[in-house]
Write a protein that holds these residues in place. Structure first.
Motif, mmCIF file in Angstrom:
data_model
loop_
_atom_site.group_PDB
_atom_site.id
_atom_site.type_symbol
_atom_site.label_atom_id
_atom_site.label_comp_id
_atom_site.label_asym_id
_atom_site.label_seq_id
_atom_site.Cartn_x
_atom_site.Cartn_y
_atom_site.Cartn_z
ATOM 1 N N PHE A 13 0.824 -1.206 0.000
ATOM 2 C CA PHE A 13 0.000 0.000 0.000
ATOM 3 C C PHE A 13 0.859 1.256 0.000
ATOM 4 O O PHE A 13 0.624 2.189 -0.763
ATOM 5 N N PHE A 62 -9.837 2.105 1.759
ATOM 6 C CA PHE A 62 -8.903 1.039 2.115
ATOM 7 C C PHE A 62 -8.605 1.009 3.612
ATOM 8 O O PHE A 62 -8.373 -0.054 4.183
ATOM 9 N N SER A 63 -8.619 2.177 4.269
ATOM 10 C CA SER A 63 -8.399 2.182 5.710
ATOM 11 C C SER A 63 -9.537 1.483 6.422
ATOM 12 O O SER A 63 -9.319 0.709 7.367
ATOM 13 N N TYR A 101 -5.099 2.192 11.322
ATOM 14 C CA TYR A 101 -5.984 2.389 10.162
ATOM 15 C C TYR A 101 -7.016 3.476 10.456
ATOM 16 O O TYR A 101 -7.366 4.258 9.579
#
Lengths: 277, 277, 277, 277
Positions: A13, A62-63, A101
């Protein structure tokens, strides 16, 4: 994360993020430097904004996925924090990663609000990003208790990258649009990504052949290796920057602008976005 | 490097570099302060740029030579990193020094691109130089494991100089053309050079007569001696600055400018180079 | 210095210096804020400059006297550094104190050149002063080996003041003429002075009654006491500032300016001195 | 303070202060961003100033009350510092807390003078506030000797918040009126407040059920919990900011301004207050 994959995934990522930032900022810098050739055809203010919105949305998405994966993947705590049957905390590692995250998703959300609605001051997106990197490093600091010497050392190297990046992004709160800082940020993001892969290779060698985690020579090699990663990533950023710059310039020269009157006006808008801090 | 020559050599390079920077920046500052006397005859923008290109090339050249020397000189690793017969890393010291040179060669290369092609933003040369000094210090930090107290101490003193210089150069990213920072950088570069010589004299006294590496009085003396080096180097920088300033002024006053119209124009160019960050 | 007098003497110097700075900067700030009342009658640019020259000369003079006293007073090393008969360094403490004075004399000399000749850039006087304070702290750090807990602690408190002051003066290189920083510097200088006296009272109580140098409660008290010193010195600076401000304003209002045309011109000069960094 | 209430009380003060700052700065920022709609009807310069005076007075008042409470409440030292009968310091903890309050009362007093009289430069209020936070952290550092591991850890977390806030306020000396810094300060103030409550819950659980003060898992959880507090407080600040912004805008749009000529003039005044540093 105690596995090779657990390090390779975030590494990938960060690598993608670093490449994306390098490309984005190189392209914008090239258009800014070639305004006389009518470069706003390539990057109008509206398109810049659309790009930022898409980037923020992806970061947020995505987090959130990362948070859910840490919670509900096999062996996750499934939102239970305290195991009353054993009287101890449940899966603290997963909770810590989920917290990391969380701050990246906050940064994504704030950036989304800033660029989609104009309600908030521009600099807030950088502040939120700086906090996200800072918290990542902050949690790593207290993550290393009782590990082996080499294990601690490879993570300490990571911390230099993470805190360095937090500092650079914080400086961008005051020096927004400074291409030097933006390229440095991209290089440090790539460094973080490639170093995550390196940690995976050192601690969980996929082809077998364990490293001696207590040998001081290994520590010296790892330190040096971290510098090589930095040098390699600087080279990647530099090459990309030069390639994009010359591509933009050559394309602009091939197709001379016609509607100068209109472009002048857009130019003004373009700049105001960068300098309004 | 474990020898007197191994410390005297880099010391000499830093001394020459420090003197060069002192001269260069003093001269440019003197021409900037005497614009009314038509000083651009002495340092036009084109000549400034040529000087930067030459400086960068020399830096790149000597760094590459340094890297090759560390690798292929007697006892070097000849690009082999791991000794499979003995299952250990090969000549890590040489590799570390080569890594330091690598970052200085990167800084030279980036500076060359910045000043020769105009493709890259100006501030990148300072950023690359700051990183080179930072990495030099960073590798030294992990270089000192298991040495004697005094040995560690003299290298710690060196670290103050190295990290101080990295900080000053990083500040120049934001305050380019600030003569105060430039002179401070020159003085710290001279300090680094003269301190390398001092380390050689302390750890490998060429005339015999070893130092007691565990005596605390020696540590106190060495600390003080470091301050004297700084004072001496400040004096050298100050003297050179004053000498060059008065030389420039006296020469300008002897030969009054004739083509004022042309010079005005060049002046504008000269400044834009300093302030475009 | 191991005596009450040895701490009271530098303490008195810093106290006088702090009061002087408070007065000077308060006065200049008051004249700057009351320009509409023709305040340049009170502080023309020439008189400001004369003041700076006198201040620098005094600083240089007393630092040189200090150096000579450390060398030639009873028990001093008389410029001999190494005692060959005993094979050890001679009076390292005196040499260290002389080194501290050396940097203050350098700062004085540089400030004298800057303000008397216009040959050097203005900001150099602040840089030299920042270095002088930094070196004072730097030498103190390595001054404390093997002392008692409380002894180390009172000197550590001093270090906060010294390094804080070095930082503030370094910031002034970039923010010259910022009254907030100047008043903070004055307060920290007073703090240093009064704390030197306090150290004398704690370590060498003049009226007898030794302190227990290993009691942790004493450390807690001393920490708190340091804060009280800071508060008291902030009050002193604040009171002086207000007194001088109102004195300047009331005096200006009593005697209205007559030659407005001339004053306007001087005003411009006055400002240029503050802002030319 | 060794009790639940002793932590909840300052915590509540910081929470109220943080909410107040969030509201104040969000409102002012919203009025600044909507000047075209005549927002100075809502926040004229005079009303801003009145608000600052009231805020400073309250800060001064409560700090003085806090000082008196620490001294004269049950078990306080009643201004006696040394207990000659037992030859030891009296209630050092109370004295330390009183010292912390002292610096907040100083900050309040200076802010009052700055905003009520115009005698002092504007930036002094931020400097005094930064010093108050710094001293709070400084005293906490020496407050923790000989406590349990977890006790020390929760207070260390607090220190990150306190020193972070001191740094942010110090940056405001140079970047006054930067909404990003102001919101960050508000969030850190809320963080401090909520963390004081958390400390109370951890060290003196009101419902019984003691924490194991030596378990490393507890430390990991507490670190993570600190991050959650930060995230929650960022959310609170963000929500408040958005709510206030949209409320200001909707109210301005409902009642269009009529006396435009007058407002223009007030606008100029409004800005000058923010930018005059």
């Amino acid at each position: 994360m105690g596995s090779f994959k657990g390090h390779a995934l975030p590494g990938s990522f960060f690598l993608i993020g670093g490449l994306w930032w390098t490309g984005k900022y190189s392209f914008w810098c090239a258009t800014r430097r070639n305004k006389c050739l009518g470069s706003t055809r390539l990057a109008s203010r509206a398109s810049q904004r659309r790009l930022e919105v898409i980037e923020s949305s992806l970061m947020l998405f995505f987090s959130v996925v990362g948070m859910l994966a840490e919670q509900f993947a096999a062996g996750g705590p499934r939102l239970r924090l305290y195991d009353t049957s054993e009287n101890q905390w449940k899966d603290l590692m997963n909770w810590q990663h989920a917290t990391m995250y969380l701050f990246f998703s906050l940064a994504g959300a704030i950036s989304l609000i800033v660029h989609a609605t104009e309600a908030a001051p521009l600099a807030l997106d950088r502040l939120a990003l700086a906090l996200a990197f800072f918290i990542e490093g902050f949690l790593f600091v207290y993550h290393l208790h009782g590990r082996n010497m080499l294990d601690v050392h490879v993570h300490q190297m990571l911390l230099y990258g993470v805190f360095g990046q937090a500092l650079v992004v914080f400086l961008e709160v005051f020096h927004r649009g400074n291409i030097t800082l933006e390229l440095l940020r991209s290089a440090l993001c790539l460094l973080q990504g490639s170093w995550f892969w390196q940690i995976g290779y050192v601690l969980y060698p996929p082809r077998g052949g364990e490293w001696d985690l207590t040998d001081h020579n290994n520590i010296m090699f790892v330190t040096m290796c971290f510098c090589w990663h930095l040098a390699a990533n600087m080279l990647i950023v530099g090459t990309l920057y030069c390639a994009i710059s010359s591509a933009v310039r050559s394309r602009l020269k091939r197709t001379p602008p016609v509607e100068m009157g209109l472009l002048k006006h857009r130019d003004g808008e373009l700049e105001s976005d960068d300098e309004a801090v």
